[in-house]
Design an enzyme around this catalytic site. Structure first.
Site, PDB file in Angstrom:
ATOM      1  N   TYR A  73       0.837  -1.198   0.000  1.00 27.95           N
ATOM      2  CA  TYR A  73       0.000   0.000   0.000  1.00 27.95           C
ATOM      3  C   TYR A  73       0.869   1.243   0.000  1.00 27.95           C
ATOM      4  O   TYR A  73       2.046   1.211   0.365  1.00 27.95           O
ATOM      5  CB  TYR A  73      -0.954   0.022   1.202  1.00 27.95           C
ATOM      6  CG  TYR A  73      -0.296   0.259   2.550  1.00 27.95           C
ATOM      7  CD1 TYR A  73      -0.147   1.551   3.061  1.00 27.95           C
ATOM      8  CD2 TYR A  73       0.170  -0.800   3.320  1.00 27.95           C
ATOM      9  CE1 TYR A  73       0.445   1.771   4.301  1.00 27.95           C
ATOM     10  CE2 TYR A  73       0.760  -0.593   4.544  1.00 27.95           C
ATOM     11  CZ  TYR A  73       0.896   0.690   5.038  1.00 27.95           C
ATOM     12  OH  TYR A  73       1.501   0.910   6.255  1.00 27.95           O
ATOM     13  N   CYS A  74       0.274   2.350  -0.453  1.00 29.42           N
ATOM     14  CA  CYS A  74       0.924   3.662  -0.365  1.00 29.42           C
ATOM     15  C   CYS A  74      -0.108   4.631   0.218  1.00 29.42           C
ATOM     16  O   CYS A  74      -0.987   4.217   0.974  1.00 29.42           O
ATOM     17  CB  CYS A  74       1.480   4.104  -1.717  1.00 29.42           C
ATOM     18  SG  CYS A  74       0.248   4.272  -3.031  1.00 29.42           S
ATOM     19  N   TRP A  75      -0.012   5.903  -0.116  1.00 31.17           N
ATOM     20  CA  TRP A  75      -0.888   6.893   0.509  1.00 31.17           C
ATOM     21  C   TRP A  75      -2.342   6.709   0.069  1.00 31.17           C
ATOM     22  O   TRP A  75      -3.253   6.585   0.889  1.00 31.17           O
ATOM     23  CB  TRP A  75      -0.394   8.299   0.179  1.00 31.17           C
ATOM     24  CG  TRP A  75      -1.249   9.398   0.711  1.00 31.17           C
ATOM     25  CD1 TRP A  75      -2.035  10.261   0.006  1.00 31.17           C
ATOM     26  CD2 TRP A  75      -1.435   9.764   2.091  1.00 31.17           C
ATOM     27  NE1 TRP A  75      -2.691  11.133   0.841  1.00 31.17           N
ATOM     28  CE2 TRP A  75      -2.332  10.845   2.140  1.00 31.17           C
ATOM     29  CE3 TRP A  75      -0.928   9.256   3.288  1.00 31.17           C
ATOM     30  CZ2 TRP A  75      -2.731  11.443   3.325  1.00 31.17           C
ATOM     31  CZ3 TRP A  75      -1.330   9.856   4.480  1.00 31.17           C
ATOM     32  CH2 TRP A  75      -2.221  10.938   4.488  1.00 31.17           C
ATOM     33  N   SER A 112       2.254   2.338  -4.924  1.00 34.07           N
ATOM     34  CA  SER A 112       1.951   0.923  -4.668  1.00 34.07           C
ATOM     35  C   SER A 112       1.595   0.197  -5.956  1.00 34.07           C
ATOM     36  O   SER A 112       1.854  -1.011  -6.095  1.00 34.07           O
ATOM     37  CB  SER A 112       0.826   0.786  -3.647  1.00 34.07           C
ATOM     38  OG  SER A 112      -0.361   1.395  -4.114  1.00 34.07           O
ATOM     39  N   TYR A 168      -3.302   3.763   2.446  1.00 29.47           N
ATOM     40  CA  TYR A 168      -3.336   4.100   3.872  1.00 29.47           C
ATOM     41  C   TYR A 168      -4.563   4.940   4.209  1.00 29.47           C
ATOM     42  O   TYR A 168      -5.166   4.779   5.281  1.00 29.47           O
ATOM     43  CB  TYR A 168      -2.053   4.851   4.257  1.00 29.47           C
ATOM     44  CG  TYR A 168      -2.130   5.518   5.610  1.00 29.47           C
ATOM     45  CD1 TYR A 168      -1.938   4.786   6.781  1.00 29.47           C
ATOM     46  CD2 TYR A 168      -2.442   6.875   5.721  1.00 29.47           C
ATOM     47  CE1 TYR A 168      -2.044   5.388   8.028  1.00 29.47           C
ATOM     48  CE2 TYR A 168      -2.540   7.484   6.958  1.00 29.47           C
ATOM     49  CZ  TYR A 168      -2.345   6.744   8.113  1.00 29.47           C
ATOM     50  OH  TYR A 168      -2.450   7.347   9.333  1.00 29.47           O
TER      51      TYR A 168
END
Length: 350
Positions: A94-96, A102, A123
């Protein structure tokens, strides 16, 4: 493959061998999904530089430069920390926002042959679940507050009750702070977001059919704010109040905080902080007790003249008298004190 989370501790998370946070180290340090490791595709400086190019030059240039940096970083991770994983490995990335960072990582992991997936919404999607739970509530279990003036060993008694099988949320443990001006603990406090994530996990683990015990707190623990759902539950909950003589509380406090009380470099700023709240003669008397290394008398003075008046004022606003009073003559036998609280709890819930 995308994973849409429905809970903070979504059972689907356990189906992956590793959760990878592809965000920058600073983003990861502020907060992250439980159990995640940080394999950033942009470090803090690179993320700031790409963001500046995006705003000041063009989105295309930012994506071109960022893309090269991201691919290079992913290659290093595959050749480095991920090099020992076999073909059956199943990571979740995952990323932001669940977007480009991601997405690129997930694509390359799948090209290698790993069964990778990414968190839909990243996130931010997980954080929305946290905020909804700890702010909007309600707390799923009936809340009972363990009250008592400062130095009554509330935290220690709660931990013993947890060992006896009772549901307990240790707010000071989650906040890594003992809830007073002497309450700083090694490692410092987590961020507000991380504290709320820890509390959300505790909420989801509750059995709604059983009461949960929490310690009486103000709306802040150290530098952290209690989220609305927890604070409202504390204000509305019935209480079990420990009634402990000040001398016993002073003996307990002197022993528990000896490391702080004996550290002149830590005590002087504390006294400076207290100075505007007390007569100068009282502050000087506390300084004299520090110099004399009389921790018990110092503790008794701080409890009687600083903490007790404030705690009594706080209690007057929130204790409606529905609870139980548990007299505890001294705090040398905390198992016995926990037993007395357990008996009061049985009377309240039976």
């Amino acid at each position: 493959m995308n994973l849409r989370l429905s809970r903070v501790a979504d059972p689907a998370l356990s189906g992956f061998d590793q959760i990878i946070d592809a965000r920058s180290p600073a983003e990861f340090a502020e907060d992250h999904l439980p159990g995640a490791i940080n394999l950033p595709v942009l470090d803090d400086e690179e993320r700031a530089r790409v963001g500046t190019i995006y705003k000041q030059v063009s989105p295309f240039d930012a994506r071109k430069i960022g893309g090269a940096l991201v691919i290079s970083a992913i290659a290093r991770h595959i050749a480095g920390p991920l090099s020992g994983q076999d073909g059956a490995w199943k990571p979740l990335v995952y990323c932001w926002r669940g977007g480009q960072r991601s997405g690129a990582f997930n694509t390359l992991l799948r090209e290698v042959g790993w069964r990778a997936a990414r968190v839909e919404g990243g996130y931010k999607a997980w954080r929305r679940l946290v905020v909804d739970l700890v702010q909007n509530g309600p707390v799923s279990s009936p809340v009972i507050v363990l009250d008592g003036n400062t130095g009554s060993a509330k935290t220690e008694i709660l931990l013993r009750l947890a060992e006896r099988g009772h549901q307990v949320i240790d707010l000071e443990g989650l906040a890594n702070h003992r809830g007073s001006i002497f309450g700083g603990m090694p490692g410092g406090q987590p961020s507000q977001k991380m504290f709320e994530g820890r509390l959300a996990l505790a909420f989801e683990a509750l059995d709604p059919a059983r009461p949960v015990l929490v310690e009486a707190e103000s709306s802040r623990i150290g530098n952290l704010n209690l989220p609305k759902a927890m604070w409202q539950a504390i204000c509305a909950a019935p209480r079990i109040r420990l009634e402990v003589p000040v001398a016993a509380r002073a003996a307990f406090t002197a022993d528990r905080y000896e490391e702080v009380l004996s550290d002149d470099a830590r005590m002087e700023p504390i006294l400076t902080q207290l100075a505007p709240l007390h007569p100068a003669a009282r502050i000087e008397s506390w300084r004299a007790l520090i110099e004399a290394r009389d921790w018990r008398l110092l503790s008794e003075g701080l409890l009687s003249d600083h903490y007790d008046p404030r705690y009594n004022s706080h209690r007057a606003r929130h204790d409606d008298g529905r609870g139980q009073i548990v007299p505890v003559a001294d705090l040398r036998d905390l198992e016995a004190a926990a037993g007395a609280v357990e008996a009061a709890l049985a009377r309240m819930t039976g």
